[in-house]
Design an enzyme around this catalytic site. Structure first.
Site, PDB file in Angstrom:
ATOM      1  CE  LYS A 206      -4.201  -1.889   2.023  1.00 53.75           C
ATOM      2  NZ  LYS A 206      -5.056  -1.981   3.200  1.00 53.75           N
TER       3      LYS A 206
ATOM      4  CE  LYS B  79      -9.458 -10.621   0.059  1.00 56.33           C
ATOM      5  NZ  LYS B  79      -8.774 -10.393   1.314  1.00 56.33           N
TER       6      LYS B  79
ATOM      7  CE  LYS C 204     -18.448   0.385  -2.797  1.00 60.30           C
ATOM      8  NZ  LYS C 204     -19.209   0.878  -3.823  1.00 60.30           N
TER       9      LYS C 204
END
Ligand code: SF4
Length: 325
Positions: free
Chosen positions: A111, A191, A194
């Site tokens: 990230k 994966k 959203k």
């Protein structure tokens, strides 16, 4: 009876990846265990987000969870920021957490590559996770494979704090991996998430389910309707195995291999089965949305129950650390 802690981010949409990978398991765990289920909004703010939309997303996640079968009478369902002891314990735990351990977390490395300037909240994310779990002295934590490393760190943080201040105070939680599956999204690659736009929401209306499935990736060998395919190379076949009856799964397998139908036909059948699987959940969600006060009351009651445990833990933590009463 082990105490269980689970958290989910307020993405606003409970999708079938969340459902199959986690929530379905939580629904069965609540029959045998004392479960604390938290909508972790403090975790959500470690990434870019829309402040104006966060509350709605949080409430929608609560609607999704209850509609999917989380029973607020049996599980303690609450919003993380409604229980300030989470951040208080997180601060305490940062004082026993080695910086190097946080820097080597795979999720932090992934990230942080996407952030121009790396924020401390992202680095400390696993410490807040440790606080989430240890605050309730949870013994069992259902996790996906991508969270195993974080849970190992939680165990290490518990050990370090115990050694320094009170041996045996925090139990070292065990990961429950068995129920957690990694569900691939409609892009057939990553994966289901959203943020990647590769989801089907469990509360999506029937026409939306098909619209989302229509462009989904299938076996690349099926270039035209006449080309046979291999179900093992198609993520949608995996979804059929979850949502379609065994006889239909067999039919899908055969018709795929023999080019007995096109992928669009196959998607139509899958859409119908997903839609009927979640029909009761959509109905429950409609009822809940019709009375927003009910949801707020459920979350308030959940936070009160959670705080009863959290305040006791923090009282003991402060006492053992010599923080003034
Ligand atoms: S027929 Fe069905 S299982 Fe086969 S590739 Fe197409 S969508 Fe996938």
């Amino acid at each position: 009876m082990a105490r269980v802690f689970s958290g989910i981010q307020p993405s606003g949409e409970l999708h079938i990846g969340n459902y199959l990978g986690a929530v379905q398991n939580w629904v069965s765990l609540q029959n045998e265990h004392e479960c604390f289920i938290s909508i972790v909004d403090y975790h959500a703010i470690t990434q870019e987000y829309e402040p104006a939309a966060l509350e709605t997303r949080t409430v929608e996640m609560a609607v999704g969870l209850i509609a999917a079968g989380i029973d607020p009478e049996r599980s303690v369902l609450f919003v993380q920021s409604h229980v300030p002891e989470h951040t208080e314990l997180a601060w305490v735990l940062t004082t026993v957490t080695p910086l190097g351990e946080l820097e080597r977390m795979t999720q932090f490395k992934d990230k942080s590559q996407r952030q121009e300037s790396i924020l401390a909240g992202l680095l400390n994310y696993p410490v807040l996770q440790a606080a989430d779990i240890l605050l309730y002295k949870a013994g069992l934590v259902p996790v996906g494979e991508d969270q195993v490393q974080h849970l190992e760190l939680v165990r290490e943080i518990a050990r370090k704090w115990n050694t320094k201040f009170a041996p045996g105070f925090f139990p070292e939680p065990t990961a429950q991996l068995s129920g957690a599956r990694r569900i691939i999204g409609l892009d057939g690659q990553a994966k289901m998430s959203k943020s990647l736009g590769n989801t089907i929401g469990i509360l999506d209306e029937p026409d939306v389910v098909f619209e989302r499935l229509r462009p989904a990736k299938t076996d690349p060998a099926r270039v035209t309707r006449k080309d046979p395919g291999d179900p093992a190379k198609c993520n949608l076949f995996t979804l059929h195995q979850y949502f379609s009856p065994p006889a239909v799964v067999k039919e899908v397998d055969l018709k795929c291999r023999t080019a007995g139908w096109g992928c669009l036909d196959c998607k139509r059948v899958l859409a119908d089965n997903i839609v009927s699987h979640f029909a009761p959940a959509r109905e429950r969600a409609r009822e809940l949305r019709a009375s927003p006060d009910r949801i707020r009351k459920i979350l308030k009651r959940g936070a009160e129950k959670a705080r009863r445990v959290a305040t006791q833990t923090m009282r003991e933590v402060r006492d053992k650390m010599g923080l003034a009463a």
